[in-house]
Design a protein around this motif. Structure first.
Motif, PDB file in Angstrom:
ATOM      1  N   GLN A  39       0.855  -1.181   0.000  1.00 23.52           N
ATOM      2  CA  GLN A  39       0.000   0.000   0.000  1.00 23.52           C
ATOM      3  C   GLN A  39       0.892   1.232   0.000  1.00 23.52           C
ATOM      4  N   GLY A  99       2.983  -4.523   3.282  1.00 22.94           N
ATOM      5  CA  GLY A  99       3.224  -3.165   3.786  1.00 22.94           C
ATOM      6  C   GLY A  99       2.494  -2.150   2.914  1.00 22.94           C
ATOM      7  N   LEU A 154       1.677  -1.082   6.666  1.00 25.13           N
ATOM      8  CA  LEU A 154       0.634  -0.975   7.674  1.00 25.13           C
ATOM      9  C   LEU A 154       0.849   0.338   8.413  1.00 25.13           C
ATOM     10  N   SER A 155      -0.235   1.070   8.654  1.00 26.88           N
ATOM     11  CA  SER A 155      -0.108   2.366   9.309  1.00 26.88           C
ATOM     12  C   SER A 155      -1.206   2.538  10.346  1.00 26.88           C
ATOM     13  N   SER A 159      -4.523   2.768   8.713  1.00 26.38           N
ATOM     14  CA  SER A 159      -5.043   1.637   7.941  1.00 26.38           C
ATOM     15  C   SER A 159      -6.347   1.172   8.558  1.00 26.38           C
ATOM     16  N   ARG A 207      -8.522  -1.784   7.809  1.00 21.62           N
ATOM     17  CA  ARG A 207      -8.647  -3.177   8.225  1.00 21.62           C
ATOM     18  C   ARG A 207      -7.984  -4.106   7.211  1.00 21.62           C
ATOM     19  N   ILE A 208      -7.275  -5.090   7.733  1.00 18.17           N
ATOM     20  CA  ILE A 208      -6.721  -6.160   6.914  1.00 18.17           C
ATOM     21  C   ILE A 208      -7.170  -7.478   7.521  1.00 18.17           C
ATOM     22  N   ILE A 257      -6.788  -7.337  11.527  1.00 20.36           N
ATOM     23  CA  ILE A 257      -5.847  -6.325  11.990  1.00 20.36           C
ATOM     24  C   ILE A 257      -6.444  -4.960  11.691  1.00 20.36           C
ATOM     25  N   PHE A 277      -2.839  -0.990  13.999  1.00 19.09           N
ATOM     26  CA  PHE A 277      -1.820  -1.874  14.567  1.00 19.09           C
ATOM     27  C   PHE A 277      -2.382  -2.798  15.635  1.00 19.09           C
ATOM     28  N   LEU A 313       7.797  -7.327   6.507  1.00 20.57           N
ATOM     29  CA  LEU A 313       6.688  -6.464   6.918  1.00 20.57           C
ATOM     30  C   LEU A 313       7.191  -5.035   7.038  1.00 20.57           C
ATOM     31  N   VAL A 336       5.945  -1.121   8.351  1.00 21.78           N
ATOM     32  CA  VAL A 336       4.940  -0.394   9.136  1.00 21.78           C
ATOM     33  C   VAL A 336       5.319   1.073   9.169  1.00 21.78           C
ATOM     34  N   LEU A 373       2.216  -7.529  16.279  1.00 25.36           N
ATOM     35  CA  LEU A 373       2.372  -7.914  14.881  1.00 25.36           C
ATOM     36  C   LEU A 373       3.303  -9.121  14.742  1.00 25.36           C
TER      37      LEU A 373
END
Length: 407
Positions: A287, A308, A310-311, A314, A316-317, A324, A327, A342, A344, A357
């Protein structure tokens, strides 16, 4: 475990002191260094005196042509000055035509590009130009030139941030019809700043296309899925600030890498859901930029290794039944053991979040951390002491960007 920092690393090189040693020897009376007149000239290179041949000249024309086609347009054309043989080579080598250097001179632009296409015999390797420059009869003539036959790479995107003129139209226009005459031979395609109509997409088929990038493109959801399905050999897909759809569903046996950016330069939502339904070859899911309100669901991606960024923002994953949110691991029932890399992006560093994580991705080997704000108080040594000891930690490398600390 190895730790790297994103900034430059200062290292002393052994060769740095050679000059000072020579100066020191002269000052101590051990004799001055050799002068230009005392030095013997180096032996001439083979073929330098004429009549001979050098190693480059010994290469076959096909190899030299491939080398020329990898050079930028101006440098490739300048090889004609080397010898008469090179003039013939440039005209027959696959053409790499990047129009951007010629766009700053609006009067000479059309003349230069037309002369290059007229002088070249083809085939074409790469053609790159802003799409809003390609309108009218002259643009159609360029794209239909025999010099671009069997084109492998096509880049029709925007350079509005680099060029003083012209400003792209507010309403996206369709690309020139001749741009898709290369669909049977294209390996790489970047399409930007245009509108892809349903009628245009329905007729497209890219049997050899391996990389596709859509940048600021307007396309319907149905046409987007049709376009992806029309690329059976597609390995890399980038969807960047594009509009006209809300959900992207991926069903591809060939895709290896997917990159998405759900916001344009005005930070407006473009699409809100990415679903990886069946991607048996997918290895990387990335992303770019802010991803707020972009839900990502991974149903089947058994080879996914890199994830990646992830922030904090973000939305939802979802991996199977593991959810997730930012975080925070809201639902933790299964682990994702395939992910080894990964990345972040944290406003404030939180080791608690990193630990969560690591529990979700227990096979991590490389972790990228970008943090721009001050860290939060972490009592992780006491809080997670037993957990850290129980984890089978495989982490080998941490790459830390914007690190601020004393150790």
């Amino acid at each position: 475990m190895e730790m790297e920092e994103g900034g430059r690393c200062s290292r002393k090189r052994k060769s740095a002191g050679l000059g000072s040693l020579e100066v020191g020897a002269a000052s101590e009376g051990r004799g001055p260094g050799p002068t230009a007149g005392d030095q013997e000239p180096p032996p001439p290179l083979p073929g330098a005196e004429g009549g001979g041949s050098n190693r480059i000249s010994d290469l076959p024309d096909a190899v030299l042509g491939e080398i020329i086609s990898l050079l930028p347009t101006k440098e490739g054309a300048r090889t004609q000055l080397l010898a008469s043989r090179w003039r013939r080579l440039w005209r027959s080598a696959p053409l790499n035509l990047h129009c951007t250097p010629f766009l700053f001179d609006e009067d000479a632009r059309d003349v230069v590009i037309s002369r290059i296409l007229a002088a070249h015999q083809g085939p074409g390797r790469r053609f790159c130009a802003p799409v809003y420059h390609l309108h009218g009869d002259r643009a159609e003539a360029w794209l239909r030139s025999p010099a671009l036959d069997n084109l492998h790479e096509l880049e029709l995107c925007s350079y509005q941030f680099h060029l003083p003129f012209p400003v792209p139209p507010e309403t996206l226009q369709p690309p020139p019809a001749a741009a898709f005459r290369f669909s049977d031979t294209l390996r790489v395609a970047t399409i930007g700043e245009c509108h892809l109509a349903d009628s245009t997409v329905q007729a497209l088929h890219f049997p050899k296309l391996q990389k596709l990038a859509l940048k600021r493109v307007s396309i319907s959801e149905t046409s987007l899925h049709t376009l992806i399905a029309a690329c059976p050999a597609l390995e890399c897909l980038l969807i960047h600030d594009s509009t006209g759809f809300r959900c992207v569903r991926i069903n591809s046996s060939s895709l290896r890498s997917i990159g998405v950016r759900g916001y344009n330069c005005r930070n407006e939502l473009i699409f809100g859901e990415l679903v990886i339904e069946n991607a048996p070859s997918l290895q990387s899911l990335l992303q770019f930029g802010s991803s707020e309100h972009l839900d990502i669901s991974v149903i089947s991606a058994p080879k996914l290794e890199a994830l990646g960024f992830l922030s904090d923002s973000s939305d939802r994953i979802v991996f199977d039944s593991t959810v997730i949110q930012g975080f925070h691991v809201n639902s933790f029932t299964t682990t994702v053991r395939t992910v080894k890399i990964l990345a972040v992006d944290m406003d404030a560093l939180s080791l608690d979040a990193v630990t969560d994580l690591m529990r979700c991705f227990p096979c991590l080997e490389k972790l990228y951390i970008q943090s721009t704000g001050p860290g939060k108080p972490n009592l992780w040594r006491r809080k997670h002491q037993n957990l850290i000891r129980s984890l089978d930690i495989r982490l080998k490398t941490i790459v830390w960007r914007h690190y601020r600390g004393i150790k």
